[in-house]
Design a protein around this motif. Structure first.
Motif, PDB file in Angstrom:
ATOM      1  N   PRO A 244       0.832  -1.205   0.000  1.00  0.00           N
ATOM      2  CA  PRO A 244       0.000   0.000   0.000  1.00  0.00           C
ATOM      3  C   PRO A 244       0.869   1.259   0.000  1.00  0.00           C
ATOM      4  O   PRO A 244       1.715   1.443   0.867  1.00  0.00           O
ATOM      5  CB  PRO A 244      -0.810  -0.129   1.300  1.00  0.00           C
ATOM      6  N   ALA A 245       0.676   2.117  -0.963  1.00  0.00           N
ATOM      7  CA  ALA A 245       1.506   3.314  -1.095  1.00  0.00           C
ATOM      8  C   ALA A 245       0.891   4.222  -2.138  1.00  0.00           C
ATOM      9  O   ALA A 245      -0.026   3.850  -2.889  1.00  0.00           O
ATOM     10  CB  ALA A 245       2.940   2.943  -1.498  1.00  0.00           C
ATOM     11  N   GLU A 246       1.400   5.439  -2.190  1.00  0.00           N
ATOM     12  CA  GLU A 246       1.078   6.387  -3.237  1.00  0.00           C
ATOM     13  C   GLU A 246       2.224   7.397  -3.317  1.00  0.00           C
ATOM     14  O   GLU A 246       2.954   7.592  -2.343  1.00  0.00           O
ATOM     15  CB  GLU A 246      -0.259   7.084  -2.991  1.00  0.00           C
ATOM     16  N   PRO A 247       2.413   8.022  -4.474  1.00  0.00           N
ATOM     17  CA  PRO A 247       3.550   8.940  -4.606  1.00  0.00           C
ATOM     18  C   PRO A 247       3.377  10.177  -3.733  1.00  0.00           C
ATOM     19  O   PRO A 247       2.262  10.625  -3.468  1.00  0.00           O
ATOM     20  CB  PRO A 247       3.538   9.297  -6.099  1.00  0.00           C
ATOM     21  N   GLY A 248       4.498  10.730  -3.299  1.00  0.00           N
ATOM     22  CA  GLY A 248       4.465  11.947  -2.518  1.00  0.00           C
ATOM     23  C   GLY A 248       4.292  13.174  -3.398  1.00  0.00           C
ATOM     24  O   GLY A 248       4.186  13.096  -4.625  1.00  0.00           O
ATOM     25  N   GLU A 249       4.289  14.334  -2.735  1.00  0.00           N
ATOM     26  CA  GLU A 249       4.069  15.580  -3.466  1.00  0.00           C
ATOM     27  C   GLU A 249       5.187  15.824  -4.484  1.00  0.00           C
ATOM     28  O   GLU A 249       4.923  16.240  -5.612  1.00  0.00           O
ATOM     29  CB  GLU A 249       4.002  16.737  -2.477  1.00  0.00           C
ATOM     30  N   ARG A 250       6.441  15.538  -4.108  1.00  0.00           N
ATOM     31  CA  ARG A 250       7.559  15.766  -5.024  1.00  0.00           C
ATOM     32  C   ARG A 250       7.447  14.850  -6.238  1.00  0.00           C
ATOM     33  O   ARG A 250       7.646  15.274  -7.378  1.00  0.00           O
ATOM     34  CB  ARG A 250       8.877  15.529  -4.306  1.00  0.00           C
ATOM     35  N   GLY A 251       7.138  13.574  -6.000  1.00  0.00           N
ATOM     36  CA  GLY A 251       7.000  12.648  -7.116  1.00  0.00           C
ATOM     37  C   GLY A 251       5.883  13.039  -8.055  1.00  0.00           C
ATOM     38  O   GLY A 251       6.026  12.947  -9.287  1.00  0.00           O
ATOM     39  N   ARG A 252       4.757  13.505  -7.507  1.00  0.00           N
ATOM     40  CA  ARG A 252       3.649  13.945  -8.352  1.00  0.00           C
ATOM     41  C   ARG A 252       4.052  15.142  -9.204  1.00  0.00           C
ATOM     42  O   ARG A 252       3.744  15.218 -10.394  1.00  0.00           O
ATOM     43  CB  ARG A 252       2.451  14.303  -7.477  1.00  0.00           C
ATOM     44  N   ARG A 253       4.744  16.087  -8.584  1.00  0.00           N
ATOM     45  CA  ARG A 253       5.130  17.294  -9.303  1.00  0.00           C
ATOM     46  C   ARG A 253       6.110  16.970 -10.435  1.00  0.00           C
ATOM     47  O   ARG A 253       5.964  17.455 -11.560  1.00  0.00           O
ATOM     48  CB  ARG A 253       5.744  18.296  -8.325  1.00  0.00           C
ATOM     49  N   LEU A 254       7.116  16.153 -10.145  1.00  0.00           N
ATOM     50  CA  LEU A 254       8.089  15.801 -11.179  1.00  0.00           C
ATOM     51  C   LEU A 254       7.443  14.984 -12.293  1.00  0.00           C
ATOM     52  O   LEU A 254       7.752  15.164 -13.471  1.00  0.00           O
ATOM     53  CB  LEU A 254       9.250  15.029 -10.560  1.00  0.00           C
ATOM     54  N   LEU A 255       6.533  14.084 -11.916  1.00  0.00           N
ATOM     55  CA  LEU A 255       5.870  13.285 -12.941  1.00  0.00           C
ATOM     56  C   LEU A 255       5.009  14.152 -13.845  1.00  0.00           C
ATOM     57  O   LEU A 255       4.935  13.921 -15.057  1.00  0.00           O
ATOM     58  CB  LEU A 255       5.010  12.200 -12.283  1.00  0.00           C
TER      59      LEU A 255
END
Length: 524
Positions: A244-255
């Protein structure tokens, strides 16, 4: 001695400085240094992010095929969001294709299992089905079908919506294209509203969370087909987590930044793929759909066009009284114009073969005149052979074969048999269109029963990357080393020659050369 009293004045509070011997030292001011250190850390983090994006987009820019770009998109996205596996599906909305699915860490069987899940239960399906104008009822129905823990986000809001009490989620906020910018399922096991089939497939494949995003072209971009396609989606991507996981704010922004560039790159490769596919279809339709059957011979062919589309051709045409005309050739240039010129030249050669095929010199002379009149800026090489019908032996022996051939600047054919492997000595001649009047003597050949005549284009030699003389020697050695069983099967023979000459195979995107091999086996 006492300090004199200072009289009070209305509105003023008298203050006296502390005695020098009782004053405490002033504390140093540390706030500016802390702010500077924090700003330095933010700058370093931003620089690290830009460096990572530069490296990832550079790797993507070096891909020149659609499949390679999709694999790189999955790999880079997995690194940014912290996943190990993923899946991308392309469904261009104009219906012109290509429609394809590519997996990362997923085999064909795994992708097949995922495709058995109802489309609206999968994040990819929800994004793809929402690619267009969706009514409020559809949006509300999709939101009501959502499960606790599912989240969606808009580009305007920039935050993840929290589920409402009772397990329902708010309506999926959508941008102008009618699709959310992301769809996260951080805990599939804790989602009571999850589709049973999706729960079963997720358990079988061993993933516990997913994060999906659409591929939407930039509305401000000027696409090759105008603004009508701008802002329309091409497909969707989902990454799968083992826990269970989801990307963090930094990962979302870079993606999000990486995805904007990747979508434009994929869109360009889709257009390139379509053009190449159209050219390949045109070239294929101009060549024989299947080889004919002729008495006493068996035919086999291998043909591959370069990535830019060349003008190599082959032909085998049955003629009256059991005769057979054979030809291979190449038109200078590449691209659609060369393919069109090849089609015109080959069609004309067929007409000349029907009228005067028993005289190969006359056929090529007429073809040379036509080329100078209709294609003055081009030249071509050609080899034309007229195979007479087999003549039965009155003593009951094997039938006798006879071939008359002529070449115009083309590679000499190769005769392959049990007792000889040698190049046929054709007369030296310039290519068609390079002389004021072309004419060269023809050559007669009497192949024995069981022998094979191999016609080929110069692309077979050029693709080896060796000098021409060494490439000829390599071809001769490959033919001389044929096993006896392969010599009697033209299909196996051409495959053996291809493997010996081109270890990378016929489909080599790194070579601009076309390749043609036409084998004519004479039966006993």
């Amino acid at each position: 001695m006492t300090t004199p009293h200072v009289p009070k004045v209305a509105g003023i509070e008298p203050t006296l400085p502390a005695p020098a011997h009782t004053a405490a030292p002033a504390a140093p001011e540390t706030r500016p240094f802390a702010q500077l250190a924090a700003a330095h850390e933010r700058l370093a983090a931003r620089l690290s992010d830009l460096t990572a994006l530069h490296d990832l987009t550079g790797r993507l820019a070096r891909t020149d095929t659609l499949e390679a770009a999709l694999h790189e998109l999955l790999r880079a996205g997995a690194a940014l969001v912290g996943a190990r596996r993923g899946l991308v599906t392309l469904e261009p909305p104009d219906g012109l294709g290509p429609e394809t699915t590519v997996g990362l860490g997923l085999g064909p069987a795994d992708i097949g299992h995922l495709e058995t899940v109802p489309r609206r239960a999968m994040p990819l399906g929800r994004l793809l089905d929402g690619l267009g104008a969706a009514s409020d009822a559809d949006v509300g129905a999709e939101a009501g079908a959502g499960a606790e823990g599912s989240t969606a986000v808009t580009p305007d809001a920039g935050v993840v919506e929290q589920p409402l009490p009772g397990g329902s989620t708010p309506p999926l906020p959508r941008p102008s294209t009618g699709v959310p910018t992301e769809l996260a399922q951080p805990d599939l096991a804790g989602d009571p509203g999850l589709d049973p089939r999706l729960r079963e497939v997720a358990a079988r494949l061993g993933y516990a969370a997913s994060y999906a995003v659409p591929l939407i072209t930039d509305p401000s971009a000027d696409g090759p087909e105008g603004t009508e396609r701008a802002g329309r989606p091409l497909g969707a991507v989902v990454w799968l987590y083992d826990e269970p996981a989801e990307p963090g704010e930094r990962g979302r922004r870079l993606l999000a930044l990486y995805r904007a560039y990747a979508t434009r790159h994929v869109s360009r490769l889709i257009e390139l793929h379509r053009r190449r596919h159209a050219e390949q279809t045109l070239r294929t339709e101009m060549l024989p759909a299947r080889l004919p059957r002729a008495p006493g011979v068996r035919l086999a062919v291998r043909h591959a066009a370069g990535p830019y589309g060349g003008g190599d051709w082959y032909d085998a045409l049955p003629l009256p009284d059991g005769a057979l005309s054979l030809s291979v050739g190449s038109v200078t240039g590449s691209g659609p114009s060369a393919v069109a010129a090849m089609g015109r030249l080959r069609a004309s050669l067929r007409a000349y073969a029907v009228m005067e095929g028993e005289d190969p010199v006359a056929v090529l002379s007429d073809l040379e005149l036509l080329l100078r009149l209709t294609e003055p800026a081009r030249s071509a090489t050609a080899l034309f052979a007229f195979a007479e019908p087999p003549v039965a032996d009155p003593l009951g022996g094997p039938p006798a074969h006879k071939i008359v051939l002529a070449g115009a600047g083309h590679c000499p054919p190769l005769i392959i048999g049990e007792h000889r492997t040698e190049f046929v000595e054709t007369s030296l001649s310039a290519p068609l269109g390079m002389l004021a009047c072309w004419e060269a003597p023809s050559v007669e050949l009497e192949p024995l029963p069981g022998e094979t005549l191999l016609l080929y284009s110069d692309g077979l030699l050029h693709r080896t990357g060796e000098p021409v003389d060494r490439a000829f020697s390599r071809l001769h050695a490959a033919a001389a080393g044929l096993p006896k069983s392969v010599r009697q099967d033209p299909e196996a023979l051409v495959d053996h020659v291809v493997r010996a000459m081109l270890p990378q195979g016929l489909t080599d995107p790194g070579s601009p050369e076309d390749v043609v091999l036409l084998a004519v086996h004479f039966e006993g």
